[in-house]
Design an enzyme around this catalytic site. Structure first.
Site, short mmCIF file in Angstrom:
data_model
loop_
_atom_site.label_atom_id
_atom_site.label_comp_id
_atom_site.label_asym_id
_atom_site.label_seq_id
_atom_site.Cartn_x
_atom_site.Cartn_y
_atom_site.Cartn_z
N HIS A 195 0.90 -1.27 -0.01
CA HIS A 195 -0.03 0.03 0.24
C HIS A 195 0.93 1.12 -0.13
O HIS A 195 1.67 1.28 0.64
CB HIS A 195 -0.89 0.27 1.20
CG HIS A 195 -1.33 1.35 1.74
ND1 HIS A 195 -0.79 2.14 2.62
CD2 HIS A 195 -2.40 2.28 1.19
CE1 HIS A 195 -1.40 3.24 2.84
NE2 HIS A 195 -2.42 3.31 1.97
N GLU A 356 -16.71 3.29 -5.40
CA GLU A 356 -15.92 2.60 -6.05
C GLU A 356 -14.41 2.71 -5.71
O GLU A 356 -13.64 1.72 -5.81
CB GLU A 356 -16.25 2.47 -7.43
CG GLU A 356 -17.70 1.85 -7.99
CD GLU A 356 -17.55 0.54 -7.68
OE1 GLU A 356 -16.62 -0.29 -7.76
OE2 GLU A 356 -18.76 -0.15 -7.32
#
Length: 395
Positions: A195, A356
């Site tokens: 990440h 999303e």
């Protein structure tokens, strides 16, 4: 269950015509045609078969940023810091997408540009799903503005005493932010998830952007989440991030490494999400120019720190055991993002947010087994032992 039903109904149709049928072990079914030939339908590649079809490139693009000529935005003080941060996050997005695509033979990232319905900003979501190397990878940029909701303002004041002094709980404030957010979930269980997130946040008095920001800070970081522990990989990841931090402040890496270990913790499981990295927020301890150059180095260092690890591990053979463990660890990853992650919470609280893109960080597949407990001494147990303590990975 739907696949099984489909096979059964197909078998009945074939048997009714007197044609032979057989089921292939785990990869689909065979049916006979009138001329006696056989064809395979609904073929599913065998688990791990992709490793024979992928190869690491001789050189991964954009991993040697230190020797490259700095882009124009790096020193262009004629533009606002917000504009320069926008240029940086767009650049980081493009560079990482190119680096990741150099490993993936089957697909390219889709590039989805979107505009906020209220006209206050845009984003570009670059997503790759169901590749041979990457099961899901997202590299998102957001450049948005708006008014802080009461919940957002309360959260900001509670986490930082300096913010609480400068922002009145009973006033309204506008904000604007430019950031890049990355989550990569490789298919191979031996290749780690990772990440990255870097952003600059500015706060203004409501309706007074011409007066300049009341507060402005940088935030972000990068961390590594393996399902299986390779100590050399973890040390390389941390050392590369440390090398990016040290020229700007020798205290940055140890300070941000400790911050990362504390922040990326599933408190309810008493374990860190992975093996850490660096993390910081509300960073305004130096001149904005100095901090911008630090974020430039840290953001580019992630490509050098992470992508070669995927290239190193993506061709390792694996079995259902490793796959199941990977999915269990992904479940823990999803728990953190949905329960604790500050960025996810802020996004979900933002009116008009694009859900999303916010939930892009979640893996495509995950698993929750009741009372799963690895065998003592197993590689899986070793990973658990590692995330239940903290380790100094970089000397």
């Amino acid at each position: 269950m739907q696949q099984a039903t489909h096979r059964q109904s197909s078998a009945l149709r074939v048997l009714a015509t007197g044609v032979c049928i057989g089921v292939s072990a785990g990869i689909g079914y065979w049916y006979g045609s009138e001329n006696g030939s056989f064809k395979q339908q609904d073929a599913t590649p065998a688990l791990g078969s992709e490793v024979s079809r992928i190869h690491a490139p001789a050189k991964i693009p954009n991993t040697e940023y230190e020797s490259e000529t700095k882009p124009n935005y790096y020193n262009d003080t004629s533009k606002s810091m917000h504009e320069r941060m926008e240029s940086l996050v767009l650049d980081l997005q493009d560079r990482l997408v190119v680096a990741l695509e150099s490993l993936e033979p089957s697909k390219k990232f889709i590039r989805d540009r979107w505009e906020r319905e209220d006209g206050k900003g845009y984003g570009i979501s670059c997503v790759l799903q169901d590749g041979q190397v990457f099961e899901k990878a997202g590299v998102n940029v957001s450049v948005i503005e708006g008014t802080l909701t009461p919940g957002q303002l309360r959260s900001m004041r509670e986490r930082n005493p300096q913010t609480a002094k400068k922002l009145n709980a009973n006033e309204q404030y506008d904000f604007r932010v430019a950031g890049v957010s990355v989550v990569v979930h490789p298919r191979n269980p031996y290749a780690p998830t990772a990440h990255k997130n870097y952003r600059r946040f500015e706060v203004y008095r409501k309706g007074c952007p011409e007066a300049g920001p009341i507060m402005a800070w940088f935030g972000g970081g990068a961390d590594l989440t393996p399902a299986y522990l390779f100590e050399d990989d973890v040390k390389y990841f941390h050392q590369t991030l440390k090398q990016a931090c040290d020229p700007h402040d020798p205290q940055y890496y140890p300070r941000f490494k400790q911050w990362c270990d504390k922040y990326f913790t599933n408190i309810h499981r008493n374990e860190t999400r992975g093996v850490g990295g660096i993390f910081f927020d509300d960073l305004e301890d130096k001149e904005p120019e100095d901090l911008f150059h630090f974020v430039y180095d840290a953001g580019n260092a992630f490509i050098k720190a992470y992508v070669p690890l995927v290239a190193k591990r993506m061709t390792m053979p694996y079995s259902q055991r490793e796959r199941d463990w990977q999915l269990i660890r992904r479940g823990h990853y999803a728990e953190f993002n949905l329960v604790y992650d500050r960025g996810t919470k802020f996004g979900l609280m933002t009116p008009g947010a694009r859900i999303e893109s916010i939930l892009m960080s979640l893996p495509l597949t995950a698993r929750w087994e009741y009372m799963n407990q690895p065998e003592p001494g197993s590689p899986e147990a070793r990973l658990l032992d590692t995330v239940r303590t903290t380790t100094e990975w970089a000397s």
